[in-house]
Design a protein around this motif. Structure first.
Motif, PDB file in Angstrom:
ATOM      1  N   ARG A 318     -24.595  14.695   3.167  1.00  0.00           N
ATOM      2  CA  ARG A 318     -25.265  14.419   1.897  1.00  0.00           C
ATOM      3  C   ARG A 318     -24.471  13.428   1.049  1.00  0.00           C
ATOM      4  NH1 ARG A 318     -28.033  19.965  -0.310  1.00  0.00           N
ATOM      5  NH2 ARG A 318     -28.407  18.553  -2.077  1.00  0.00           N
ATOM      6  N   THR A 320     -22.519  11.112   2.248  1.00  0.00           N
ATOM      7  CA  THR A 320     -22.686   9.819   2.910  1.00  0.00           C
ATOM      8  C   THR A 320     -23.987   9.158   2.477  1.00  0.00           C
ATOM      9  OG1 THR A 320     -21.385  10.511   4.828  1.00  0.00           O
ATOM     10  CG2 THR A 320     -22.919   8.689   5.150  1.00  0.00           C
ATOM     11  N   GLU A 321     -25.068   9.933   2.468  1.00  0.00           N
ATOM     12  CA  GLU A 321     -26.359   9.383   2.060  1.00  0.00           C
ATOM     13  C   GLU A 321     -26.339   8.981   0.589  1.00  0.00           C
ATOM     14  OE1 GLU A 321     -28.965   8.537   3.990  1.00  0.00           O
ATOM     15  OE2 GLU A 321     -27.463   8.994   5.532  1.00  0.00           O
ATOM     16  N   LYS A 324     -24.501   5.654   0.053  1.00  0.00           N
ATOM     17  CA  LYS A 324     -25.251   4.473   0.473  1.00  0.00           C
ATOM     18  C   LYS A 324     -26.268   4.015  -0.564  1.00  0.00           C
ATOM     19  CE  LYS A 324     -24.768   5.433   5.421  1.00  0.00           C
ATOM     20  NZ  LYS A 324     -25.467   5.842   6.672  1.00  0.00           N
ATOM     21  N   THR A 325     -26.603   4.879  -1.520  1.00  0.00           N
ATOM     22  CA  THR A 325     -27.582   4.511  -2.551  1.00  0.00           C
ATOM     23  C   THR A 325     -26.954   3.823  -3.757  1.00  0.00           C
ATOM     24  OG1 THR A 325     -27.443   6.604  -3.805  1.00  0.00           O
ATOM     25  CG2 THR A 325     -28.933   6.545  -1.899  1.00  0.00           C
ATOM     26  N   ALA A 365     -18.711   6.551   5.635  1.00  0.00           N
ATOM     27  CA  ALA A 365     -19.520   5.617   4.850  1.00  0.00           C
ATOM     28  C   ALA A 365     -18.629   4.522   4.296  1.00  0.00           C
ATOM     29  CB  ALA A 365     -20.223   6.341   3.704  1.00  0.00           C
TER      30      ALA A 365
END
Length: 495
Positions: A318, A320-321, A324-325, A365
């Motif tokens: 979570r 990592t995601e 990326k945003t 990431a």
């Protein structure tokens, strides 16, 4: 991930040209005539230059501060000082859009970060205005034979020297100027050579607001020159420093000549502990931004994220995601969340640690430079390393960039042991829904500030400080103001 660009914007009139020192109410160049180039970290372009001051300039500033302290300023009443601080408050808020843009251009923090500092500036100035009069006279009873009246005073210490870092001068200067104005001290401030412009503009506005000549002085230059001269100067009664441990040790030695008082806020490698019962919808973005805020250039950054093993994999996925945003780019773009690092030197440092991290742990990431060559600014992706251990270089050394190290743990006691296994003790955090866990762990973490289910919030009336190698002394709160005073007893024989 690419760099967000910004539309060309009209620059404040203050930007550009050669900026001088403020000494005794006058703007003067460095006695050597030398200057330091000012670089926009978002583009690598020029923003003008500042004075490269040395010991001669510091001598002049300290002399001006001493003359003001012993002159007209000493006769100002508490009410006059309070009204002056409130006048400064109003003048700064009227000009804060300009100040925010200067800060963004000079040190890279996005306007999304610098503009909201108007609220913090208002709060901190009102706090210090409310602290005027901290040197109240007391008349305690005594046990002396005869007829004696005993008084206790808290006079101002005198001339205060301040040395602040480049990662937030809009905030940092008020830990010097605020208590000086509140107590009747005078000040000589040496901002970081990488980010001096907002300090100089604020000093200009403060003089327009009515601060008497010599009460505040600003001398720009390199730490090894102007900073060292200020730290060892026998005309300075107190030094407040924020920066690295190594520099602080030099300042401690330099201050020994006249045993000046010291307040030191130094580095950190702060733990942020996520327990299995934590609300991950809050803990993931909260812990991530506890690292990434100001592009990781924050001394309290919670860069060691300890995650309880049952949720470790989910948390890493979570985070990592979420990482990326994040929008990285020129701070003049209103959608930018993270700006550049302050300089090519800092970029090289952070990229060097990322190279080390790639050898020690798993890159989950980020990990790359953004934006191409020097002319495109000093950008790096927010980065996550997973599967790390607490003895790794990336978990022990302060990186001062947007680099998070995620470390699994099993028990509460293990988390506490790992959190405290560092020479630093500046801050820490934890995420849990259990009140007992929150209380026990917050008490056990060896740090000056601990956040529970949040990270990085600050109230100037409460303050913060460090322990161990993170320094000593307190910023904010009544204790901060009182550290600008000294104790005096007076015995009056009435017989």
């Amino acid at each position: 991930m690419t760099v967000q660009t910004a539309k060309p914007a009209a620059l404040p009139a203050f930007i550009g040209g050669e900026k001088k020192n403020l000494i005794g109410g006058k703007w003067v160049p460095a006695s050597s005539g030398e200057t330091i180039p000012v670089i926009n970290p978002a583009t690598g372009g020029s923003l003008g230059s500042i004075a490269a001051s040395g010991s001669t300039d510091v001598d002049a500033a300290v002399a001006a501060a001493r003359a003001a302290f012993e002159g007209e300023w000493s006769s100002w009443t508490p009410d006059q000082r309070r009204k002056l601080i409130l006048k400064i408050h109003d003048v700064l808020l009227e000009n804060f859009d300009e100040l925010a843009m200067i800060e963004t251009l000079d040190m890279g923090a996005p306007l999304a970060r610098t503009k909201p500092l108007s609220g913090w500036t208002s709060q901190v100035l009102q706090f210090f205005a409310g602290q005027v009069g901290a040197g109240t006279v007391a008349a305690p009873e005594n046990s002396l034979p005869g007829d004696f009246l005993t008084l206790r005073y808290r006079p101002p210490v005198g001339v205060v020297g301040g040395i602040i870092p480049w990662n937030g001068p809009l905030i940092g200067l008020w830990w010097i100027f605020g208590p000086a104005l509140a107590t009747g001290c005078t000040a000589v401030l040496k901002p970081a050579e990488d980010a001096s412009l907002s300090v100089l503009r604020i000093a200009e506005l403060m003089t327009e607001a009515g601060v008497p000549d010599g009460v505040i002085n600003v001398v720009t230059g390199y730490g090894k020159d102007a900073g060292h001269a200020l730290a060892e100067h026998h005309g300075v009664d107190r030094i407040a420093f924020t920066g690295s441990v190594g520099t602080a040790q030099t300042i401690v030695r330099a201050s020994a000549g006249n045993l000046k008082r010291l307040q030191l806020e130094l580095g950190g490698k702060s733990p942020d502990i996520v327990f299995a019962d934590a609300d991950l919808d809050k803990a993931v973005p909260g812990a991530a931004m506890g690292v990434y805020t100001n592009s990781g250039q924050v001394c309290v950054a919670g860069t060691r994220i300890f995650v309880q093993r049952p949720i470790h994999e989910e948390f890493v996925a979570r985070m990592t995601e979420f990482t990326k945003t994040i929008r990285v780019g020129n701070g003049l773009d209103p959608d930018t969340q993270l700006g550049p690092l302050i300089s090519q030197r800092q970029l090289d440092r952070v990229l060097g640690y990322i190279d080390v991290g790639n050898k020690e742990a798993k890159l989950a990431a980020g990990g790359n430079r953004l934006g191409g060559d020097h002319a495109d600014g000093f950008y790096v992706e927010p980065t996550v390393f997973a599967g790390a251990t607490n003895d790794m270089t990336i978990a022990q050394e302060e990186i001062f960039g947007p680099v998070a190290t995620v470390i699994p743990f099993d028990t509460m006691d293990e988390a506490i042991t790992l959190a405290n296994a560092t020479p630093y003790g500046l801050a820490g955090g934890l995420w849990t829904e259990n009140l007992g866990t929150a209380h026990k762990v917050s008490q056990a973490i060896q740090a000056g500030t601990v956040w529970v289910n949040c990270y990085g919030v600050l109230d100037p009336s409460i303050g913060f400080g460090g322990t161990k190698m993170s320094g000593y002394g307190w910023k904010g709160g009544r204790e901060h103001v009182e550290s600008y005073l000294y104790d005096k007893a007076v015995y009056l024989n009435l017989g």
